[in-house]
Design an enzyme around this catalytic site. Structure first.
Site, PDB file in Angstrom:
ATOM      1  CD  GLU A 285      -3.031   0.648   2.372  1.00  0.00           C
ATOM      2  OE1 GLU A 285      -3.952  -0.174   2.215  1.00  0.00           O
ATOM      3  OE2 GLU A 285      -2.839   1.259   3.439  1.00  0.00           O
ATOM      4  CB  CYS A 286       0.999   4.333  -0.249  1.00  0.00           C
ATOM      5  SG  CYS A 286       1.429   6.032  -0.738  1.00  0.00           S
ATOM      6  N   GLY A 287       3.620   3.322   0.148  1.00  0.00           N
ATOM      7  CA  GLY A 287       5.042   3.060   0.354  1.00  0.00           C
ATOM      8  C   GLY A 287       5.397   1.612   0.101  1.00  0.00           C
TER       9      GLY A 287
ATOM     10  CG  MET B 213       6.345   4.129  -3.693  1.00  0.00           C
ATOM     11  SD  MET B 213       6.500   5.525  -2.556  1.00  0.00           S
ATOM     12  CE  MET B 213       8.155   6.108  -2.959  1.00  0.00           C
TER      13      MET B 213
ATOM     14  N   GLY C 248      -1.125  -0.913  -4.541  1.00  0.00           N
ATOM     15  CA  GLY C 248      -1.673   0.322  -5.088  1.00  0.00           C
ATOM     16  C   GLY C 248      -1.405   1.505  -4.190  1.00  0.00           C
TER      17      GLY C 248
END
Length: 443
Positions: free
Chosen positions: A326-328, A331, A422
């Site tokens: 999720e997000c980080g 990445m 995501g």
């Protein structure tokens, strides 16, 4: 029944809500069992509350939750506490729309029928400060019971504010006056405050100091008196799906990854998940688990350290269960962050930008069954990031974005059957399928 509660609301952002709310929690914790809350989707402020009170702070959000869910979640976490302190977000009436209160502090205060203490930036103001308070009181049907004046300059300034309050608003309690003070400042960066795991000892010391300053400048007994109101309980309100299935979930938690809602873990545990935390920065391998959950945070600040931990990267690559990022976390499992090699499970890379790439409440729909939901179901979340993905070769996405941005072309949740990742941040009430889907996917 009596369930003591008070909302600390601001006239705007940058009036000292987090420092003063956290200081109040810390000071009250000397005598009371205190429950902290944050209005809105912020991850970081609640970690300051948690240090102050010793209890996990929770989020209350009228975009994520309806009125009954707000009340039930509050009741669930506050029923065995002496008093609850609820830190607002932005100005009291700021929400997602210019013409209603969804997403605002006011909406949560009204849902809980909670008294409000209004925090006012009194810098260079006396009578005008009173005009601001009167405007806030008349704008909507909320219960502003007290005020705190921040950034006062002198004893003469305090006297003028007292005189103006006694003349224009004699029925509103003055909780105190806080002088301009460098000790009441807190370090921040592009996504908010500095997360507590990054500098725990220093932040703990600051919170102790904030509590001492609050004791010095504010009337804590008045705060408790204002908070002492009846609460109308609710019964058996639906928060999230429960479809029990024992699974072991390894959760990444360290300086790089610490953006989690504790209610997500509660929902997972109610679905019979066993949670074990690990550090992608410090540990050499993923714990024995069925599912790997990598939440948000600041991986871009620790990208070199993450990249150097080759043993962990290999362990994640070899992990044979499902992976949710999720997000980080998204990445981290791309090929690289700003050209620094990462895990490489997804055929794309992340780059940091100078401007916000996503800052929004999100409405979305699942395009297929996946680790956190089922095809056709709609859910909500939020996004806040300065990174973006480039060189995207992935073509399969698990959800389409109806409000917000996502990764590309209003699509989010890169999905390859094993890995789902995501930008959308999920809360277990806003996406009530999150926990039950995670423990049951693939069966």
């Amino acid at each position: 029944m009596i369930m003591k509660r008070v909302v600390i609301a601001g006239t705007s952002s940058e009036v000292g809500k987090t420092v003063i709310s956290t200081g109040i929690m810390k000071a009250l914790s000397k005598k009371y069992n205190v429950q902290g809350y944050k209005v809105g989707p912020d991850y970081i402020d609640p970690t300051y509350h948690t240090i102050a009170t010793g209890n996990k702070s929770r989020n209350l959000d009228s975009f994520f939750m309806n009125k009954e869910q707000i009340k039930y979640l509050f009741q669930k976490h506050s029923k065995d506490k002496d008093i609850s302190v609820i830190e607002g977000v932005r100005g009291l009436y700021e929400g997602i729309s210019a013409i209603d209160d969804i997403g605002s502090t006011a909406s949560v205060a009204k849902a809980l029928d909670s008294p409000i203490i209004l925090l006012v930036n009194a810098k260079s103001l006396t009578r005008s400060a009173i005009a601001i308070i009167k405007g806030f009181m008349s704008f909507d049907n909320v219960k502003i019971k007290g005020v705190i004046f921040n950034f006062v300059r002198s004893e003469n300034h305090i006297k003028k504010l007292k005189d103006a309050m006694s003349y224009y608003l004699p029925d509103i309690e003055i909780i105190g006056f806080i002088p301009r003070n460098e000790d009441f400042k807190v370090e921040g960066r592009h996504l908010g405050l500095v997360p507590t795991p990054e500098n725990l000892k220093e932040i703990e010391s600051k919170i102790v100091l904030w509590g001492e300053l609050v004791e010095k400048y504010l009337d804590l007994d008045k705060i408790v008196e204002i908070a002492d109101e009846d609460f109308e309980e609710v019964d058996d309100v639906f928060l999230w799906e429960v479809n029990e299935n024992y699974k072991k979930i390894a959760v990444a938690y360290d300086k790089a990854f610490n953006f989690y809602y504790w209610d997500n873990f509660e929902a997972l545990k109610e679905n019979k998940a066993k949670i074990e935390f690990f550090s992608p920065l410090k540990d050499s391998e993923v714990p024995d688990a069925d599912i790997l959950y990598i939440g948000g945070g600041y991986p871009e600040l620790f990208k070199e350290e993450l990249s150097r931990n080759k043993e962990m990267i290999e362990s994640i690559k070899e992990f044979d269960g499902y992976i949710y990022g999720e997000c980080g976390g998204l990445m981290y499992i791309t090929k690289s962050i700003d050209n620094v090699p990462m895990v490489g499970l997804l055929n794309c890379s992340a780059v940091m930008t100078k401007h916000v790439q996503g800052l929004s409440y999100v409405k979305a729909e699942f395009l297929e069954d996946c680790l956190i939901g089922r095809k056709g179901l709609k859910f909500k979340g939020h996004e806040f990031h300065y990174s973006k993905l480039v060189n995207i070769k992935e073509e399969r996405f698990a959800y389409k974005i109806e409000r917000g941005r996502g990764i590309i072309n209003n699509l989010d949740g890169i999905f390859n059957g094993k890995v789902l990742a995501g930008y959308l941040h999920n809360h277990a009430v806003a996406n009530p399928y999150f926990a039950s889907s995670m423990v049951n996917f693939g069966e």
